[in-house]
Write a protein that holds these residues in place. Structure first.
Motif, PDB file in Angstrom:
ATOM      1  N   ILE A 136       0.860  -1.180   0.000  1.00  0.00           N
ATOM      2  CA  ILE A 136       0.000   0.000   0.000  1.00  0.00           C
ATOM      3  C   ILE A 136       0.894   1.228   0.000  1.00  0.00           C
ATOM      4  CG2 ILE A 136      -1.731   1.333   1.289  1.00  0.00           C
ATOM      5  CD1 ILE A 136      -2.724  -1.213   2.507  1.00  0.00           C
ATOM      6  N   GLY A 137       0.563   2.200  -0.830  1.00  0.00           N
ATOM      7  CA  GLY A 137       1.309   3.446  -0.847  1.00  0.00           C
ATOM      8  C   GLY A 137       0.421   4.609  -0.442  1.00  0.00           C
ATOM      9  N   VAL A 161       9.720  -7.311  -7.451  1.00  0.00           N
ATOM     10  CA  VAL A 161       8.539  -6.543  -7.058  1.00  0.00           C
ATOM     11  C   VAL A 161       8.793  -5.044  -7.188  1.00  0.00           C
ATOM     12  CG1 VAL A 161       7.087  -5.900  -5.081  1.00  0.00           C
ATOM     13  CG2 VAL A 161       7.583  -8.315  -5.534  1.00  0.00           C
ATOM     14  N   LEU A 162       9.907  -4.590  -6.643  1.00  0.00           N
ATOM     15  CA  LEU A 162      10.218  -3.163  -6.658  1.00  0.00           C
ATOM     16  C   LEU A 162      10.492  -2.658  -8.077  1.00  0.00           C
ATOM     17  CD1 LEU A 162      12.461  -3.017  -3.467  1.00  0.00           C
ATOM     18  CD2 LEU A 162      10.165  -2.058  -3.724  1.00  0.00           C
ATOM     19  N   THR A 163      11.145  -3.484  -8.885  1.00  0.00           N
ATOM     20  CA  THR A 163      11.395  -3.108 -10.277  1.00  0.00           C
ATOM     21  C   THR A 163      10.070  -2.979 -11.025  1.00  0.00           C
ATOM     22  OG1 THR A 163      13.535  -4.228 -10.272  1.00  0.00           O
ATOM     23  CG2 THR A 163      12.565  -3.754 -12.414  1.00  0.00           C
ATOM     24  N   GLU A 164       9.145  -3.884 -10.759  1.00  0.00           N
ATOM     25  CA  GLU A 164       7.812  -3.812 -11.372  1.00  0.00           C
ATOM     26  C   GLU A 164       7.119  -2.500 -10.995  1.00  0.00           C
ATOM     27  OE1 GLU A 164       3.439  -5.662 -10.583  1.00  0.00           O
ATOM     28  OE2 GLU A 164       5.090  -7.094 -10.515  1.00  0.00           O
ATOM     29  N   LEU A 165       7.172  -2.138  -9.711  1.00  0.00           N
ATOM     30  CA  LEU A 165       6.530  -0.899  -9.263  1.00  0.00           C
ATOM     31  C   LEU A 165       7.149   0.311  -9.958  1.00  0.00           C
ATOM     32  CD1 LEU A 165       6.115  -1.537  -5.429  1.00  0.00           C
ATOM     33  CD2 LEU A 165       4.347  -1.564  -7.186  1.00  0.00           C
ATOM     34  N   LYS A 166       8.477   0.297 -10.089  1.00  0.00           N
ATOM     35  CA  LYS A 166       9.153   1.416 -10.742  1.00  0.00           C
ATOM     36  C   LYS A 166       8.766   1.500 -12.215  1.00  0.00           C
ATOM     37  CE  LYS A 166      13.520   3.860 -10.759  1.00  0.00           C
ATOM     38  NZ  LYS A 166      14.880   3.906 -10.186  1.00  0.00           N
ATOM     39  N   GLY A 217       5.489   3.143 -12.815  1.00  0.00           N
ATOM     40  CA  GLY A 217       5.332   4.580 -12.610  1.00  0.00           C
ATOM     41  C   GLY A 217       5.649   5.126 -11.237  1.00  0.00           C
ATOM     42  N   VAL A 218       6.034   4.277 -10.277  1.00  0.00           N
ATOM     43  CA  VAL A 218       6.424   4.788  -8.963  1.00  0.00           C
ATOM     44  C   VAL A 218       7.841   5.351  -9.091  1.00  0.00           C
ATOM     45  CG1 VAL A 218       6.832   4.240  -6.537  1.00  0.00           C
ATOM     46  CG2 VAL A 218       4.980   3.102  -7.764  1.00  0.00           C
ATOM     47  N   SER A 219       7.961   6.661  -9.096  1.00  0.00           N
ATOM     48  CA  SER A 219       9.266   7.288  -9.369  1.00  0.00           C
ATOM     49  C   SER A 219      10.126   7.426  -8.120  1.00  0.00           C
ATOM     50  CB  SER A 219       9.066   8.663 -10.002  1.00  0.00           C
ATOM     51  OG  SER A 219       8.309   9.504  -9.146  1.00  0.00           O
ATOM     52  N   ASP A 220       9.496   7.490  -6.946  1.00  0.00           N
ATOM     53  CA  ASP A 220      10.276   7.679  -5.717  1.00  0.00           C
ATOM     54  C   ASP A 220       9.473   7.153  -4.529  1.00  0.00           C
ATOM     55  OD1 ASP A 220      12.261   8.419  -3.971  1.00  0.00           O
ATOM     56  OD2 ASP A 220      11.979  10.582  -4.197  1.00  0.00           O
ATOM     57  N   MET A 221      10.167   6.734  -3.506  1.00  0.00           N
ATOM     58  CA  MET A 221       9.569   6.368  -2.223  1.00  0.00           C
ATOM     59  C   MET A 221      10.351   7.093  -1.143  1.00  0.00           C
ATOM     60  SD  MET A 221       8.904   2.256  -2.506  1.00  0.00           S
ATOM     61  CE  MET A 221       8.067   1.507  -3.900  1.00  0.00           C
ATOM     62  N   PHE A 235      15.390   1.760  -5.243  1.00  0.00           N
ATOM     63  CA  PHE A 235      15.070   3.089  -4.698  1.00  0.00           C
ATOM     64  C   PHE A 235      16.114   3.433  -3.632  1.00  0.00           C
ATOM     65  CE2 PHE A 235      10.924   1.453  -6.128  1.00  0.00           C
ATOM     66  CZ  PHE A 235      10.496   2.505  -6.928  1.00  0.00           C
ATOM     67  N   PRO A 236      17.347   3.731  -4.046  1.00  0.00           N
ATOM     68  CA  PRO A 236      18.451   3.899  -3.089  1.00  0.00           C
ATOM     69  C   PRO A 236      18.280   5.048  -2.102  1.00  0.00           C
ATOM     70  CG  PRO A 236      19.096   4.629  -5.293  1.00  0.00           C
ATOM     71  CD  PRO A 236      17.784   3.931  -5.438  1.00  0.00           C
ATOM     72  N   GLN A 237      17.441   6.030  -2.406  1.00  0.00           N
ATOM     73  CA  GLN A 237      17.268   7.170  -1.507  1.00  0.00           C
ATOM     74  C   GLN A 237      16.196   6.920  -0.444  1.00  0.00           C
ATOM     75  OE1 GLN A 237      16.782  10.183  -4.806  1.00  0.00           O
ATOM     76  NE2 GLN A 237      18.200  11.338  -3.544  1.00  0.00           N
ATOM     77  N   ALA A 238      15.422   5.870  -0.606  1.00  0.00           N
ATOM     78  CA  ALA A 238      14.322   5.600   0.322  1.00  0.00           C
ATOM     79  C   ALA A 238      14.845   5.092   1.669  1.00  0.00           C
ATOM     80  CB  ALA A 238      13.374   4.571  -0.275  1.00  0.00           C
ATOM     81  N   GLN A 239      14.159   5.477   2.736  1.00  0.00           N
ATOM     82  CA  GLN A 239      14.463   4.956   4.072  1.00  0.00           C
ATOM     83  C   GLN A 239      13.605   3.718   4.337  1.00  0.00           C
ATOM     84  OE1 GLN A 239      13.626   8.601   6.392  1.00  0.00           O
ATOM     85  NE2 GLN A 239      15.693   8.400   7.174  1.00  0.00           N
TER      86      GLN A 239
END
Length: 219
Positions: free
Chosen positions: A3-4, A30-35, A38-42, A61-65
């Motif tokens: 969920i986002g 999973v994360l590659t699919e989300l990117k 269209g999910v550009s950032d988390m 998403f290297p910048q995500a915490q």
């Protein structure tokens, strides 16, 4: 289940995946699919101790915490405790995650270890081992932390889906199960018409901490 919360503060179901062997490779897919969808950032991602997930996040998403769910952390800690002492141990864990700052939390963890390590050394070791991913929420005000440090939103949704599955008993194939879950999710999501509590304050804090990663028109 993922969920986002979008920039307007509304919850969205990002995806539903069939259970597989959890690990960095699976979560990378999973994360590659989300990117790719269209999910550009988390900004911050709360998980319940998924194996290999932090490593996959660092790649996609290297910048995500990554924030480990504190509710699951406490539950996992209490698994090591005798029934009679669970209430006392839970009460002594609370000052750690309810501390005002990460420095204070470290002091409370030291105090917990001094009191309980003789009986349950695994608990403080587990907290110290996961400390990096247990403490990101301390960068936020108290009224925002509850949005960040628990996966309760996912747990609540999963509970609703279990009720739907339970009434059917069995399915001819995986596709049939997914179709039912999709329709149930579509029905549930229609009720998500309001931003989550304290979203504006959370977005302001994200803007201060993350700078240009938050679009100016959203603040």
């Amino acid at each position: 289940m993922a969920i986002g919360v979008n920039l307007e503060g509304n919850k969205e179901v990002l995806g539903l995946w069939a259970g597989q062997a959890e690990g960095a490779k699976f979560w990378l897919q999973v994360l590659t699919e989300l990117k790719n969808r269209g999910v550009s950032d988390m900004f911050i991602v709360c998980i319940d101790g998924l194996k290999g997930f932090p490593e996959a996040m660092e790649t996609v998403f290297p910048q995500a915490q990554v924030q480990l769910c504190l509710v699951h952390q406490v539950r996992g800690s209490l698994n090591y405790v005798s029934w009679k002492q669970r209430k006392a141990v839970a009460a002594d864990l609370k000052p750690i995650y309810q501390a005002s700052t990460v420095e204070e939390a470290e002091q409370r963890l030291d105090e917990f270890a001094a009191k309980w390590d003789a009986s349950y050394p695994t608990i403080s070791q587990m907290w110290r081992r996961n400390w990096e991913h247990l403490t990101p929420f301390f960068a936020y005000p108290a009224d925002i932390r509850k949005v960040i440090y628990t996966t309760n939103a996912v747990e609540s949704l999963n509970m609703s889906l279990r009720k739907v599955i339970k009434t059917r008993g069995s399915f001819p194939n995986q596709e049939a199960a997914f179709k039912l879950l999709y329709l149930a999710l579509e029905h549930i999501a229609k009720k998500w018409t309001m931003p989550i509590q304290n979203w504006k304050a959370a977005l302001q804090r994200f803007a201060i901490l993350l700078g240009d990663r938050v679009p100016k028109g959203q603040i």
